[in-house]
Write a protein that holds these residues in place. Structure first.
Motif, mmCIF file in Angstrom:
data_model
loop_
_atom_site.group_PDB
_atom_site.id
_atom_site.type_symbol
_atom_site.label_atom_id
_atom_site.label_comp_id
_atom_site.label_asym_id
_atom_site.label_seq_id
_atom_site.Cartn_x
_atom_site.Cartn_y
_atom_site.Cartn_z
ATOM 1 N N VAL A 21 0.896 -1.089 -0.159
ATOM 2 C CA VAL A 21 -0.033 -0.009 0.278
ATOM 3 C C VAL A 21 0.980 1.327 0.173
ATOM 4 O O VAL A 21 0.413 2.177 -0.852
ATOM 5 C CB VAL A 21 -0.809 -0.178 1.182
ATOM 6 N N GLY A 22 1.937 1.172 0.663
ATOM 7 C CA GLY A 22 2.850 2.354 0.822
ATOM 8 C C GLY A 22 3.451 2.803 -0.483
ATOM 9 O O GLY A 22 3.461 3.921 -0.935
ATOM 10 N N ALA A 52 -0.726 3.351 10.062
ATOM 11 C CA ALA A 52 -1.428 4.192 11.242
ATOM 12 C C ALA A 52 -2.646 4.599 10.695
ATOM 13 O O ALA A 52 -3.467 4.917 11.411
ATOM 14 C CB ALA A 52 -0.742 5.091 11.764
ATOM 15 N N ILE A 53 -2.950 4.266 9.228
ATOM 16 C CA ILE A 53 -4.347 4.785 8.755
ATOM 17 C C ILE A 53 -5.410 3.711 8.773
ATOM 18 O O ILE A 53 -5.209 2.529 8.285
ATOM 19 C CB ILE A 53 -4.321 5.285 7.315
ATOM 20 N N GLU A 82 1.240 11.756 -0.270
ATOM 21 C CA GLU A 82 1.826 11.876 0.830
ATOM 22 C C GLU A 82 1.340 10.787 1.657
ATOM 23 O O GLU A 82 0.057 10.627 1.924
ATOM 24 C CB GLU A 82 1.457 13.001 1.493
ATOM 25 N N THR A 83 2.233 9.757 2.082
ATOM 26 C CA THR A 83 1.889 8.742 2.799
ATOM 27 C C THR A 83 1.276 9.025 4.287
ATOM 28 O O THR A 83 0.743 7.880 5.110
ATOM 29 C CB THR A 83 2.902 7.644 3.101
ATOM 30 N N THR A 84 1.403 10.248 4.766
ATOM 31 C CA THR A 84 0.516 10.454 5.913
ATOM 32 C C THR A 84 -0.657 11.200 5.528
ATOM 33 O O THR A 84 -1.269 11.518 6.674
ATOM 34 C CB THR A 84 1.582 11.449 6.621
ATOM 35 N N ASP A 85 -1.054 11.276 4.385
ATOM 36 C CA ASP A 85 -2.192 12.030 4.038
ATOM 37 C C ASP A 85 -3.317 10.726 3.983
ATOM 38 O O ASP A 85 -3.723 9.996 3.191
ATOM 39 C CB ASP A 85 -2.195 12.540 2.688
ATOM 40 N N ALA A 113 -6.730 10.672 4.179
ATOM 41 C CA ALA A 113 -7.741 10.906 2.960
ATOM 42 C C ALA A 113 -7.036 10.527 1.833
ATOM 43 O O ALA A 113 -7.700 9.820 0.927
ATOM 44 C CB ALA A 113 -8.231 12.323 3.145
ATOM 45 N N GLY A 114 -6.265 11.109 1.328
ATOM 46 C CA GLY A 114 -5.594 10.657 -0.052
ATOM 47 C C GLY A 114 -5.215 9.255 -0.281
ATOM 48 O O GLY A 114 -5.513 8.641 -1.093
ATOM 49 N N VAL A 115 -4.770 8.629 0.923
ATOM 50 C CA VAL A 115 -4.353 7.189 0.864
ATOM 51 C C VAL A 115 -5.622 6.364 0.822
ATOM 52 O O VAL A 115 -5.678 5.543 -0.170
ATOM 53 C CB VAL A 115 -3.361 6.860 2.032
ATOM 54 N N ALA A 116 -6.360 6.738 1.513
ATOM 55 C CA ALA A 116 -8.080 6.199 1.525
ATOM 56 C C ALA A 116 -8.511 5.980 0.268
ATOM 57 O O ALA A 116 -9.182 5.011 -0.201
ATOM 58 C CB ALA A 116 -8.715 6.498 2.734
#
Ligand code: DC
Length: 221
Positions: A39-40, A101-102, A49-52, A54-57
């Protein structure tokens, strides 16, 4: 199905011993860290951005992760492409740590992991296998080793590969990662109440594998 959960901090040797024990027992080995890494990588490739969160979801609907076994080795596919090498790059480690962490990512991978356990005798390793993914696993092991020993092992490994590193820096990173893993709000790293603690600090790989196989037999495998 007989399922074994192996959890523990980074660098305790989970994947090495889980893979060897699975081979001895004819079980499949499922590396859940590889799924978070995939996923990363998917996020990195899309410039997200992997800390975003909403973006990753948002991209989860566009990615298909498939895990297959080639000569007993786990290969991970991202939309049909074998990304088993890419997920081991250093940037993939940090990306995996961030996306893990998401909550949406954890929910996305949960079903995939559950399905493996439903259909196969398996040894699954990760951080929350005994507590969240397979709370009914027949055997749960929490594998630990002191931060100093883990830093030393990593130091030797990198030195052999010709990568110059500083032991103190490695030790600090390990301590920081332990803190992050144990203190995140979702699925933090912690032993299940019925997990057997196994300290690999002063054991060889073979000794740890032997203990796991014996514990599995005692549990009815
Ligand atoms: O085990 P690993 O280093 O390949 O794991 C990569 C990252 O994924 C690590 O930061 C922890 C996270 N992870 C997790 O949160 N839950 C799991 N079951 C497995 C890995």
């Amino acid at each position: 199905m007989f399922n074994i959960a192996i959890d523990g901090p980074s660098g305790a040797g989970k994947s090495t011993v889980a893979k060897a024990a699975a081979k001895k027992m004819g079980f499949i080995y499922v590396d859940t860290g590889a799924m978070y890494r995939t996923v990363g990588v998917a996020a990195l490739r899309r410039g997200i951005e992997t800390t975003d969160a909403a973006g990753v979801a948002r991209i989860l609907g566009e990615i298909a992760i498939d895990v297959r076994f080639v000569d007993g080795e786990q290969h991970v596919y991202l939309n049909g492409e074998d990304v088993s090498t890419d997920i081991r790059l250093p940037e993939a480690s940090m990306a995996a740590s961030n996306v893990s962490a998401i909550p949406a990512v954890r929910a996305f991978l949960f079903d995939l992991q559950k399905n493996f356990a439903k259909n196969n005798n398996c040894i699954m390793d990760g951080r929350d296998i005994g507590t969240v993914v397979l709370p009914d696993a027949r055997l749960k092991i929490f594998l630990v080793a002191s931060p100093e020993i883990r830093a030393e092992r990593r130091f030797k490994e990198l030195k052999e590969r010709g990568t110059p590193v500083d032991y103190e820096t490695l030790l600090e990173e390990i301590k920081q990662r332990d803190y992050n893993d144990a203190n995140r709000p979702i699925a933090p790293l912690k032993p299940a109440a019925d997990a057997i603690m196994l300290d690999s600090s002063y054991l060889t790989v073979d000794e740890v594998v032997e203990r796991i196989v014996t514990l599995a037999k005692d549990a009815g495998a």
